[in-house]
Design an enzyme around this catalytic site. Structure first.
Site, PDB file in Angstrom:
ATOM      1  N   LYS A   5      25.774  75.228  60.594  1.00  0.00           N
ATOM      2  CA  LYS A   5      26.419  75.077  61.907  1.00  0.00           C
ATOM      3  C   LYS A   5      27.059  73.698  62.021  1.00  0.00           C
ATOM      4  O   LYS A   5      28.179  73.552  62.535  1.00  0.00           O
ATOM      5  CB  LYS A   5      25.386  75.255  63.030  1.00  0.00           C
ATOM      6  CG  LYS A   5      24.789  76.652  63.072  1.00  0.00           C
ATOM      7  CD  LYS A   5      23.533  76.725  63.949  1.00  0.00           C
ATOM      8  CE  LYS A   5      22.783  78.022  63.648  1.00  0.00           C
ATOM      9  NZ  LYS A   5      21.434  78.071  64.262  1.00  0.00           N
ATOM     10  N   LYS A  50      10.112  68.885  56.434  1.00  0.00           N
ATOM     11  CA  LYS A  50      11.500  68.606  56.835  1.00  0.00           C
ATOM     12  C   LYS A  50      11.767  67.100  56.888  1.00  0.00           C
ATOM     13  O   LYS A  50      12.892  66.662  56.865  1.00  0.00           O
ATOM     14  CB  LYS A  50      11.796  69.253  58.185  1.00  0.00           C
ATOM     15  CG  LYS A  50      11.733  70.796  58.153  1.00  0.00           C
ATOM     16  CD  LYS A  50      12.057  71.372  59.524  1.00  0.00           C
ATOM     17  CE  LYS A  50      11.826  72.879  59.618  1.00  0.00           C
ATOM     18  NZ  LYS A  50      12.943  73.663  59.068  1.00  0.00           N
ATOM     19  N   THR A  88      19.806  76.720  58.504  1.00  0.00           N
ATOM     20  CA  THR A  88      21.028  77.308  59.053  1.00  0.00           C
ATOM     21  C   THR A  88      21.724  76.291  59.960  1.00  0.00           C
ATOM     22  O   THR A  88      22.937  76.338  60.124  1.00  0.00           O
ATOM     23  CB  THR A  88      20.722  78.597  59.850  1.00  0.00           C
ATOM     24  OG1 THR A  88      19.580  78.355  60.676  1.00  0.00           O
ATOM     25  CG2 THR A  88      20.434  79.754  58.918  1.00  0.00           C
ATOM     26  N   LYS A 110      15.878  70.312  64.493  1.00  0.00           N
ATOM     27  CA  LYS A 110      15.143  71.391  63.835  1.00  0.00           C
ATOM     28  C   LYS A 110      13.684  71.299  64.265  1.00  0.00           C
ATOM     29  O   LYS A 110      13.268  70.299  64.862  1.00  0.00           O
ATOM     30  CB  LYS A 110      15.241  71.269  62.312  1.00  0.00           C
ATOM     31  CG  LYS A 110      14.929  69.858  61.779  1.00  0.00           C
ATOM     32  CD  LYS A 110      15.177  69.737  60.278  1.00  0.00           C
ATOM     33  CE  LYS A 110      16.622  69.486  59.906  1.00  0.00           C
ATOM     34  NZ  LYS A 110      17.224  70.549  59.132  1.00  0.00           N
ATOM     35  N   ARG A 111      12.910  72.336  63.953  1.00  0.00           N
ATOM     36  CA  ARG A 111      11.481  72.253  64.219  1.00  0.00           C
ATOM     37  C   ARG A 111      10.900  71.029  63.517  1.00  0.00           C
ATOM     38  O   ARG A 111      11.416  70.588  62.479  1.00  0.00           O
ATOM     39  CB  ARG A 111      10.773  73.516  63.695  1.00  0.00           C
ATOM     40  CG  ARG A 111      10.963  74.733  64.568  1.00  0.00           C
ATOM     41  CD  ARG A 111      10.327  74.567  65.926  1.00  0.00           C
ATOM     42  NE  ARG A 111       8.885  74.666  65.853  1.00  0.00           N
ATOM     43  CZ  ARG A 111       8.159  75.581  66.476  1.00  0.00           C
ATOM     44  NH1 ARG A 111       8.743  76.497  67.242  1.00  0.00           N
ATOM     45  NH2 ARG A 111       6.850  75.604  66.366  1.00  0.00           N
ATOM     46  N   HIS A 132      11.338  84.253  53.962  1.00  0.00           N
ATOM     47  CA  HIS A 132      11.969  83.057  54.535  1.00  0.00           C
ATOM     48  C   HIS A 132      11.230  81.768  54.206  1.00  0.00           C
ATOM     49  O   HIS A 132      11.432  80.762  54.894  1.00  0.00           O
ATOM     50  CB  HIS A 132      12.032  83.159  56.065  1.00  0.00           C
ATOM     51  CG  HIS A 132      12.922  84.242  56.561  1.00  0.00           C
ATOM     52  ND1 HIS A 132      14.243  84.030  56.884  1.00  0.00           N
ATOM     53  CD2 HIS A 132      12.697  85.549  56.770  1.00  0.00           C
ATOM     54  CE1 HIS A 132      14.781  85.164  57.299  1.00  0.00           C
ATOM     55  NE2 HIS A 132      13.851  86.110  57.236  1.00  0.00           N
TER      56      HIS A 132
END
Ligand code: F58
Length: 858
Positions: free
Chosen positions: A707, A601, A703, A595-596, A412
């Site tokens: 969504k 990111k 993910t 998100k985290r 992952h």
């Protein structure tokens, strides 16, 4: 366990070991739980086609509200020992949960019977994390009791909303990886695939996040403090787990592990119902218990009460707390202990289940595929070798063939620092037998490498399961690749980069082992449950709800994008979802980044855009701007200081904007605390814009991006992870692309000439944004963030700043054409059917697992 007890234990193990050598039929007592679950004779007698419940003379549970009400009353009376008049809300909640659960339990028994009779190939999903989300609403939906439960509660004078509000989310995971595990379980059940998920029942899940002066603070998540009505404890299936100690050889040269610590693993399971089918699978979670002799009576008698339970407390620490995704924690022995605890107890349970219907070890891989969710359960590979060779007496070669065929590994990540390794000294102390097995596997493996690539010593060094410099460590990803039949990444780009860069040596050796299985999400949880209004509109538009289990049918919405009245209703749904969320003006463009928190990111990039917009508004009084609500949500690992600085800066910027009446009509930043599955289900349906802005080549898949697109948000994103596949499907016109692609990012980063300062000097708006932070304009907060960006900027934030801001200008322009925006929103939903976890599971089933469904009949 006391020294004396351990000595007796060791002697017993040696004795049994000896006896087994002479008579392989002798079962090692210690491997057998005291009162193991009996063979379900009724299953054998009646097979798959019976109604077990009727076969046992039980009355069927009713499907009317009146019958549900009766069952509520009965459960309240017999299982909570109270009556409606004196019931607390907690009593009412637990009773409701049990009454719903009973409906699924009946399906569960039939599922077990059908699966047992079929003796199929099983999927065992091993994962250290599951983010299952709240269970009540899901289980009411899947059991079809949603409506009758509410009527029945009201009949009893109870407020359904008040009662259901007590349902808690088990936060047994960190982020995407844990949620993916839950979505895959949901899809496996929905597709009637015989599967069991294995995990750890942490007493404390992911910490709860709060803000104090804008800073993240963490509070413990004692999620099961009040009990958890969804769990079925199964103490009869308890397993024994060994740690520490040493190994010995017997006269015949076979190895025996004499453990230094013995811990019990007690399982309980939760139901995993499929949607639109009677299949109910389970997820089995292990909890650590001290061994029977861990209560020290002599100490207790001597008045040393706390010391008397020391050992039990020590043992039970193994499943005490989820590690909060933190690379600095990777050196912690307790985490390695957790991993082995999960693996050892799960494998013994898998073998117990195998033995219910099979006896020949060569059938094991025919009946079993074990999917490793990242490297956390990789110890299962040496553990299965140990069980087969040491305990079962199989030859090494046969055991190795069985092991390799049994396992598959999902990776992952792409970040090199996220690839797990363990210090050899810690590994060998905790697992003295496993290190020997790892060495033996490594030796055979490296011989193969040397034969294939003679004289390529560097390659041998890179591929070795043991890293030598600067410290001897066990490389779990290498072990996972060597010990499995299939390795997969979680999006096309990710799988390609794994094979070309991260695991390149391995892909050159075994190209056929490498696969891609693009992630997917549960349309039940993230569309049907999270967005009931949109679901109803989709169902109406498509003339049926078959899309819920056949998401490609969303394509049927495409023509409706041209229908003005449908578009209006689409907008009304989005509007209502924003009102339900209750953060920011529902008329504004709702721009979400959920998100985290991680530097790759790039929440900091979003922040630079916000500050830029803030400056533009300040500098142009009288001009109108597209009103935006920017919503952040997410947690940072407690020891990840850089991420925590970003959180604090976001909160400071939000406060500054809020306090400025010239800006606040056009810009608002909100940051609700404690992002989790529940909160995501409120935010996602309200989103207009989805921020997927990681540096290309860093996000394995994502993910949340799926969504959000499925719920009609347009994406502003880089060519990273599954963004690429989303854009390919929804169309470049319906996606705001910006930024470096992976080759360009690699070149810039590796070229050694990247200078964030040059961007700062050349771009006035960027300079102003960073200067504002450095000058302390946001309550003096965030200098660390600006310093890090100007100093090294690991994730090339400044290099992507300009194209990002330009893309955001395109977003603003697009937003002003309401009809066209709505059209694009509908197309995002219509074209995202591919991202169903059902498709993901079908891909795993056909490419990797080679399993077929077992239908549960009445
Ligand atoms: C995530 N990994 C990836 N790890 O970052 C994301 O791109 C992907 O979509 C998702 O997996 C599902 O494939 C992730 O969530 C963790 O949370 C680890 C848990 C254990 C500690 C290290 C992080």
């Amino acid at each position: 366990m006391h020294q004396a007890d351990l000595a007796i234990y060791a002697a017993e193990r040696r004795g049994i070991h000896d006896a087994r050598r002479h008579d392989p039929g002798v079962v090692e007592e210690s491997l057998q739980p005291a009162r193991n679950r009996q063979l379900p004779a009724i299953f054998l007698r009646k097979g798959a086609d019976m109604d077990v419940r009727n076969g046992m003379g039980l009355r069927p549970l009713g499907t009317s509200a009146a019958e549900f009400e009766q069952d509520l009353l009965s459960n309240l009376y017999y299982r909570r020992g109270t009556t409606v008049e004196s019931a607390s809300t907690q009593d009412a909640y637990e009773t409701l949960a049990l009454t719903v659960r009973d409906r699924l339990a009946e399906r569960r028994v039939r599922t077990a019977a059908a699966q047992y009779a079929a003796n199929p190939r099983w999927v065992y999903y091993l994962s250290a994390e599951y983010l299952l989300g709240k269970q009540l609403e899901q289980n009411m939906l899947y059991s079809g009791t949603d409506r009758i439960a509410r009527i029945a509660l009201r009949q009893l004078g109870l407020d359904p909303d008040e009662v259901t509000a007590l349902d808690l989310e088990p936060g047994l995971g960190n982020g995407g990886l844990g949620r993916l595990a839950a979505c895959l379980l949901d899809a496996m059940a929905t597709l009637d695939i015989p599967a069991v998920g294995y995990g750890i029942r942490y007493d404390f899940g992911i910490f709860k996040q709060d803000f104090q002066d804008g800073r993240q603070i963490e509070r413990p998540d004692d999620w099961a403090f009040q009990g958890n009505p969804w769990e079925f404890p199964a103490p009869d299936d308890q397993q024994t787990v060994f740690f520490y100690g040493h190994t010995e050889k017997d006269a015949a040269g076979r190895t025996l592990w004499i453990p230094g610590e013995v811990v019990f693993a007690e399982p309980s399971h939760m139901l995993v119902p499929g949607h639109g089918t009677d299949t109910v699978n389970i997820v089995r979670l292990w909890r650590a218990r001290g061994s029977h002799s861990s209560f020290d009576l002599s100490r207790f008698s001597a008045g040393q009460y706390a010391e008397a339970v020391d050992e039990a407390v020590h043992a039970e620490n193994i499943s005490k707390v989820l590690y909060p995704d933190d690379s600095t924690e990777s050196g912690r022995e307790l985490r390695l202990k957790q991993q082995y605890f999960l693996v050892s107890s799960s494998l013994r349970d898998i073998i117990r289940r195998f033995r219910l219907r099979n006896s020949d070890w060569t059938d094991f891989p025919k009946k079993t595929v074990i999917q490793l969710n990242d490297t956390h359960p990789t110890l299962a590979i040496p553990e299965l070798m140990r069980l087969l060779v040491d305990e079962e007496g199989l030859s090494w070669d046969l055991a190795w063939a069985i092991t390799k065929q049994t396992f598959a590994y999902t990776c992952h990540t792409l970040l090199p620092e996220a690839l797990e390794t363990w210090p050899v000294h810690m590994f060998e102390r905790l697992l003295p037998r496993h290190i020997e097995i790892v060495y033996a596997i490594n030796e055979i493996f490296l011989t193969e490498v040397r034969n294939r690539f003679p004289a390529d010593l560097d390659r041998v060094r890179r591929m070795s399961i043991i890293q030598e410099e600067p410290e001897r460590r066990v490389r779990m990803a290498n072990l996972a690749v060597v010990g499995t039949q299939a390795v997969n990444g979680v999006a096309e780009l990710h799988s390609r980069l794994l094979a070309d860069i991260t695991l390149r040596d391995f892909a050159e050796l075994w190209p056929e082992k490498f696969h891609n299985v693009t992630n997917g999400i549960s349309p039940r949880r993230f569309v049907k449950m999270a967005n009931p209004a949109l679901s109803d509109l989709i169902t109406e538009g498509l003339g049926g709800d078959a899309w819920i289990t056949d998401l490609d049918r969303l394509a049927g919405l495409e023509p409706l994008a041209e229908d003005a009245s449908f578009r209006l209703r689409w907008r009304e749904v989005k509007q209502a979802n924003k009102v339900r969320l209750g953060l920011g003006d529902p008329a504004s463009l709702t721009d979400v980044m959920i998100k985290r928190f991680h530097e790759y990111k790039r929440q900091q990039l979003k922040l630079l855009h916000i500050i830029t917009q803030y400056h533009r508004i300040k500098q142009n009084p009288g001009q109108t701007f597209v009103p935006r609500t920017v919503l952040f949500a997410g947690k940072a690992a407690p020891a990840y200081h850089a991420a925590k600085h970003i959180i604090r800066l976001i909160n400071a910027v939000a406060a500054t904007i809020d306090a400025d009446p010239a800006v606040s009509p056009y810009l608002k930043v909100v940051f609700p605390a404690n992002y989790n599955v529940t909160l995501s289900s409120l935010i996602i349906p309200a989103a207009d814009l989805s921020e997927q802005i990681s540096l290309a080549g860093k996000e394995a898949s994502g993910t949340g991006n799926m969504k959000l697109a499925l719920n009609g948000a347009l994406t502003v994103g880089t060519l990273d992870g599954a963004n690429i596949e989303i854009r390919d499907r929804v169309g470049a016109d319906n996606f705001f692309l910006f930024g470096l692609d992976t080759p360009a990012a690699l070149e810039l980063r590796n070229g050694g000439t990247y200078s964030p300062r040059a961007y700062y000097e050349q771009d006035g708006e960027l300079r102003r944004a960073l200067d504002a932070i450095l000058d302390g304009k946001f309550a003096g907060v965030g200098r660390e963030v600006a310093d890090s960006l100007l100093g090294w900027d690991e994730y090339l934030t400044l290099a992507d700043y300009r194209t990002y801001v330009d893309a955001q200008d395109d977003v603003d322009a697009a937003w002003q054409d309401t009809e066209s925006w709505t059209r694009r929103s509908i197309l995002n939903t219509a074209r995202s059917g591919f991202f169903s976890a059902d498709r993901t599971v079908r891909d795993y089933a056909s490419e990797i697992w080679h399993v077929t469904p077992v239908k549960v009949t009445r």
